[in-house]
Design an enzyme around this catalytic site. Structure first.
Site, PDB file in Angstrom:
ATOM      1  N   ASP A 164       0.838  -1.189   0.000  1.00 19.87           N
ATOM      2  CA  ASP A 164       0.000   0.000   0.000  1.00 19.87           C
ATOM      3  C   ASP A 164       0.881   1.250   0.000  1.00 19.87           C
ATOM      4  O   ASP A 164       2.028   1.222   0.466  1.00 19.87           O
ATOM      5  CB  ASP A 164      -0.897   0.038   1.246  1.00 19.87           C
ATOM      6  CG  ASP A 164      -1.895  -1.112   1.274  1.00 19.87           C
ATOM      7  OD1 ASP A 164      -2.183  -1.664   0.202  1.00 19.87           O
ATOM      8  OD2 ASP A 164      -2.365  -1.439   2.377  1.00 19.87           O
ATOM      9  N   LYS A 165       0.323   2.335  -0.480  1.00 16.92           N
ATOM     10  CA  LYS A 165       1.056   3.602  -0.542  1.00 16.92           C
ATOM     11  C   LYS A 165       1.714   3.929   0.795  1.00 16.92           C
ATOM     12  O   LYS A 165       2.883   4.331   0.848  1.00 16.92           O
ATOM     13  CB  LYS A 165       0.095   4.726  -0.941  1.00 16.92           C
ATOM     14  CG  LYS A 165       0.702   6.120  -0.855  1.00 16.92           C
ATOM     15  CD  LYS A 165      -0.323   7.193  -1.166  1.00 16.92           C
ATOM     16  CE  LYS A 165       0.263   8.591  -0.988  1.00 16.92           C
ATOM     17  NZ  LYS A 165      -0.751   9.650  -1.241  1.00 16.92           N
TER      18      LYS A 165
END
Length: 335
Positions: A164-165
């Site tokens: 995830d970012k």
């Protein structure tokens, strides 16, 4: 279906699950197609895929929606429209935001390992892995192509798994298509070992080792979230996370999470389902705190066999400063 004006195929750059993007020929190129008997009664987008084989269905759907496709000289806007034998289709090969996103950018990367076959990268929090709506540039993929133009010849620039970012830590990247296929297979066979350190809110109960095995699917009430689901009632996929309690403080615990599957937001969903949301993970019930401005999750360890030499490789990524600070504030020790 056949083309009345064949064109030189453009090279494939990406083959994302649902967000494909390709390099394009000249934006002014128009291809003229005639529907063959095997495509009779097919959807327009499926018929196009049968002929314009170097582009993905999702990209061709974008062109239909953008008004770049005519059926028997009439503009069409619905990919689901049915075509008939003998219909003429004219398609203008326009670049889209997505197709222009797959370009190199000068973005610094921390590369922990590199050879002719693969890379291992320590991704910082805040770096998006793949271009997507809202993030068409400044991604890990852009950085990989900017670092080595040959990466553009490999699907997804060789990225074989995602973070995830706002999750930091280790990612492996293939430099050739055969190596990518081997690594993807290794992940599916669970011979790639991925361990994460997580700071969760709340008190652990029960044995110090637990396995979360709830299936994961899209949250029916919030499409931005995933959720633990009952596969008898909702769509989803089997998921498993092995979780070990490392330390317990007054209001937080430090956990080691080992992925046995790789579902979207898997660790975040499983911990939230256990009543132990990650610190800073507002999407899944975690509250901001301990100085964290993102979820307290770090991909700390990555172990696998080299896809060519067969040698065992083990990598560790040191804890980033924000997680070290959070541990100190919580009264937890670095493992």
């Amino acid at each position: 279906m056949r083309t009345s004006a064949p064109a030189r195929p453009a090279p494939l750059i990406g083959d994302f699950d649902q967000d494909d993007a390709e390099t394009l020929p000249s934006p002014s190129e128009v291809r003229s197609l005639v529907v063959g008997v095997h495509a009779h009664a097919e959807r327009l987008d499926r018929a196009l895929v049968q002929c314009v084989t170097e582009f993905s269905r999702s990209y061709l759907q974008q062109l239909v929606a953008a008004g770049a496709v005519r059926l028997n000289d009439r503009l069409v806007s619905k990919p689901a429209q049915r075509v008939k034998f003998g219909d003429r289709i004219d398609i203008e090969m326009r670049p889209t935001q997505e197709s222009q996103a797959f370009r190199g950018e000068a973005i610094a990367l921390e590369v922990l390992y590199e050879d002719a076959h693969l890379l291992v990268v320590n991704k910082p929090a805040g770096l998006v892995v793949h271009p997507a709506p809202g993030n068409w540039s400044g991604t890990l993929l852009n950085a990989l192509i900017g670092r080595d133009a040959e990466a553009a010849r490999v699907p997804r620039a060789g990225i074989v798994h995602r973070l995830d970012k706002d999750t930091s830590g280790l990612l492996m990247v293939a430099r050739t298509r055969p190596v990518m296929d081997t690594l993807v297979h290794a992940i599916s066979e669970r011979t790639v070992h991925r361990q994460y350190l997580a700071i969760a809110q709340g008190h652990w109960s029960g044995p110090t080792e637990r396995t979360a095995s709830e299936a994961i699917g899209r949250d029916a009430r919030n499409r931005l979230r995933m959720a633990a689901v009952d596969l008898a009632r909702h769509p989803g996929r089997a998921a498993r996370t092995d979780i070990v309690l490392l330390q317990q403080a007054q209001a937080h615990c430090l956990l080691r999470c080992t992925l046995q599957t790789g579902r979207t937001h898997q660790i975040r969903v499983h911990l939230a389902h256990m009543g132990l949301p990650l610190v800073g993970d507002v999407l899944y019930g975690g509250a901001p705190g301990l100085g964290m401005t993102r979820q307290a999750l770090h991909a700390e360890r990555l172990a696998f066999r080299h896809p060519v030499s067969g040698h065992a490789l083990v990598f560790r990524a040191p804890l980033p400063a924000d997680i070290r600070t959070a541990l100190e504030i919580a009264g937890l020790q670095e493992p």
